[in-house]
Structure formats: C-alpha cells, structure tokens
Design a protein around this motif. Structure first.
Motif, mmCIF file in Angstrom:
data_model
loop_
_atom_site.group_PDB
_atom_site.id
_atom_site.type_symbol
_atom_site.label_atom_id
_atom_site.label_comp_id
_atom_site.label_asym_id
_atom_site.label_seq_id
_atom_site.Cartn_x
_atom_site.Cartn_y
_atom_site.Cartn_z
ATOM 1 N N LEU A 113 0.579 -1.532 -0.246
ATOM 2 C CA LEU A 113 -0.385 -0.321 -0.599
ATOM 3 C C LEU A 113 0.960 1.292 0.144
ATOM 4 O O LEU A 113 2.403 1.250 0.433
ATOM 5 C CB LEU A 113 -0.591 0.052 0.991
ATOM 6 N N LYS A 114 0.278 2.160 0.184
ATOM 7 C CA LYS A 114 1.127 3.666 -0.356
ATOM 8 C C LYS A 114 1.342 4.189 1.306
ATOM 9 O O LYS A 114 0.878 3.584 2.082
ATOM 10 C CB LYS A 114 0.113 4.998 -0.930
ATOM 11 N N ASP A 116 2.490 6.949 1.809
ATOM 12 C CA ASP A 116 1.871 8.666 2.200
ATOM 13 C C ASP A 116 0.893 8.612 2.316
ATOM 14 O O ASP A 116 0.238 8.946 1.468
ATOM 15 C CB ASP A 116 2.591 9.171 1.960
ATOM 16 N N TYR A 117 0.492 7.985 2.987
ATOM 17 C CA TYR A 117 -1.279 7.918 3.187
ATOM 18 C C TYR A 117 -1.637 8.523 4.157
ATOM 19 O O TYR A 117 -1.534 9.568 4.964
ATOM 20 C CB TYR A 117 -1.653 6.751 4.343
ATOM 21 N N GLU A 118 -3.242 9.007 3.789
ATOM 22 C CA GLU A 118 -4.057 10.072 4.699
ATOM 23 C C GLU A 118 -4.666 9.655 6.147
ATOM 24 O O GLU A 118 -4.471 8.772 6.393
ATOM 25 C CB GLU A 118 -5.381 10.275 4.077
ATOM 26 N N SER A 121 -7.482 7.051 6.642
ATOM 27 C CA SER A 121 -7.580 6.337 5.529
ATOM 28 C C SER A 121 -7.418 4.602 5.952
ATOM 29 O O SER A 121 -7.425 4.212 7.376
ATOM 30 C CB SER A 121 -6.511 6.245 4.770
ATOM 31 N N THR A 123 -5.749 2.204 5.298
ATOM 32 C CA THR A 123 -4.451 1.982 5.388
ATOM 33 C C THR A 123 -4.521 2.839 6.904
ATOM 34 O O THR A 123 -2.947 1.558 7.774
ATOM 35 C CB THR A 123 -3.351 2.719 4.309
ATOM 36 N N HIS A 124 -4.454 3.582 6.888
ATOM 37 C CA HIS A 124 -3.976 4.090 8.623
ATOM 38 C C HIS A 124 -4.758 3.230 9.777
ATOM 39 O O HIS A 124 -4.126 2.840 10.733
ATOM 40 C CB HIS A 124 -4.553 6.024 9.088
#
Length: 254
Positions: A113-114, A116-118, A121, A123-124
């Motif tokens: 996954l990215k 540099d996530y929000e 989000s 992912t967070h």
C-alpha cells in the motif's frame, strides 16, 4: 526499491526491498523505530553490539538511534516496518519478536500500500491494528552479543576466519592469558551467556549465511567444524526451532 536510510511515509508504514550479498547497506540509524522481517531468504542483522538472526515467523525490532545493517547471504525479500517514536510499546533495545501468521500477512499487505497515506484512511486504520497486535508479540533470544570488548572481538574474529576450528574454553583461556574461571565470568558479564551457548549462537548465525548462499546442510556442518550432520542439526533445531531443511523451505517460500 533501492536502499534509503530515511524513507518517508505515514506514522506507521512498511516497505519491501529485495536484497542480496551485493546490496549496499551501510551501518545507519533511523529517526523512527524499525521492524525487520524476511518474507523469504535468510537474513542477519548487525549492530554495534552484535548480530541478530531473523528466522521465519520472527522479526527484529530496532529502536530509534541504534546503528545497524541488514545482510542477506543470497536473494531475499525483506519488509521494513517503520513506527514513529512514542506510538509503540516495544522494548527500548533490539530484540527478536515472534510474529504470528496474521501479523506477518498484515506487514506484507501494508508493504503493497501507499506509504504516505491520509490520516484516518483505511490504510491508517490497518496500520493501527497492526501496531496494537505487534505490541503483544513475545520476544525470543536469537542474538549473538559481540560488544566492543577486546576478548569478545578476538573470539569473534577468529571464528569468522576459521569457523571449522573448535578450540575449547581452556584453549582460549590459555591464548588470552587468563584462567578458565576468569574467561567464564568475563563471557557471562559481557554477553549474559556461557561460552558454549555464545559459540553455538555464533555458529548458527554463520550457518544461516552459508545455507542461504546455497550451501548444502552437509557442507555447512563440515565447514563449521561439526563432527556429524546429526550434531549440527540438533544444535540448529535447539536454537532456531526447526531442522535446517525445514527452515530453508520456510525462508524460500513467499
């Protein structure tokens, strides 16, 4: 991905990196804590205080400010999990953590996954669940302490140059101009281990490097000075929890 001593990402992020014996990875530090896990391929970690083995279903935790370098004897795929200071409840010293299959898969997934996530989000949220679970993982004693001590450095350098030589503690005490009792006390004070245990751990670190480079179990046992393959397998299993062949089958599967 090429090596970077300071990769950028969210408060908890993971990257993966293919490594081999030719990979440039100098001693370095990170502003974040770092967890090192291998998906396949044997890996050892070097710090100023010694060496750490990274077997399957385990990972090595490196707190902020600890100089270290990861080494792979052959092709390996490593996952680096970075954690902002103050977020984790992990030890303030290097240690090996048992990693459950669920945590292992979460780290692998997070690496895809990215980074540099929000904040807030999906992912967070995944990263926070991973961290909460990671904080509960038990530790294992799978390192070879080699502090900046003249006696330990002499022993380590000799074993690196001639791993098949098996001098006894009496032989080493004579070489170092001290009694066996003094050497035994010195080893315990600086490593927390007996001479025999420390040498076994050191031999297994070398074994991982040789096996990972493609050397057979028989040749590895011979090069490390074991009188029989069975003796080598017994020590290997007592420290790493599995036979060399089963260990390799785990490190070579993704």
């Amino acid at each position: 991905m090429s090596f970077s001593a300071n990769p950028q990402g969210g408060p908890i992020f993971s990257i993966k990196m293919a490594m081999g014996s030719a990979t440039e990875n100098p001693l370095h530090t990170h502003p974040n804590g770092q967890l090192i896990m291998t998906q396949y391929g044997p890996v050892t970690l070097q710090t100023d205080q010694g060496y750490w083995m990274v077997p399957p279903l385990c990972a090595v935790w490196v707190p902020v400010g600890i100089r270290h370098r990861a080494r792979a004897a052959n092709k390996a795929l490593i996952h680096f999990l970075y954690i902002q200071p103050g977020l984790d409840q992990l030890p303030d010293h290097c240690c090996t953590l048992d990693i459950s299959p669920m945590v292992r898969e979460m780290i692998i997934h997070l690496s895809d996954l990215k980074a540099d996530y929000e904040l807030g989000s999906q992912t967070h949220r995944l990263a926070l669940v991973l961290l909460e679970t990671l904080n509960q993982m038990p530790t294992r004693q799978l390192h070879v302490p080699v502090p900046e001590d003249k006696v330990l450095q002499t022993l380590a350098q000799s074993m690196l140059k001639q791993p098949d030589s098996r001098p006894t503690m009496a032989d080493w005490a004579k070489e170092l101009a001290m009694s066996e009792r003094t050497l035994a006390r010195h080893m315990l004070k600086h490593t927390g281990m007996s001479f025999g245990r420390w040498r076994q751990q050191f031999m297994m670190m070398l074994a991982l490097q040789k096996l990972g480079s493609g050397m057979s179990v028989k040749s590895t046992a011979r090069e490390l000075g074991y009188t029989s393959i069975s003796a080598f397998i017994t020590v290997f299993k007592s420290i790493l929890g599995d036979t060399p062949s089963r260990y390799l089958s785990q490190t070579q599967s993704s």
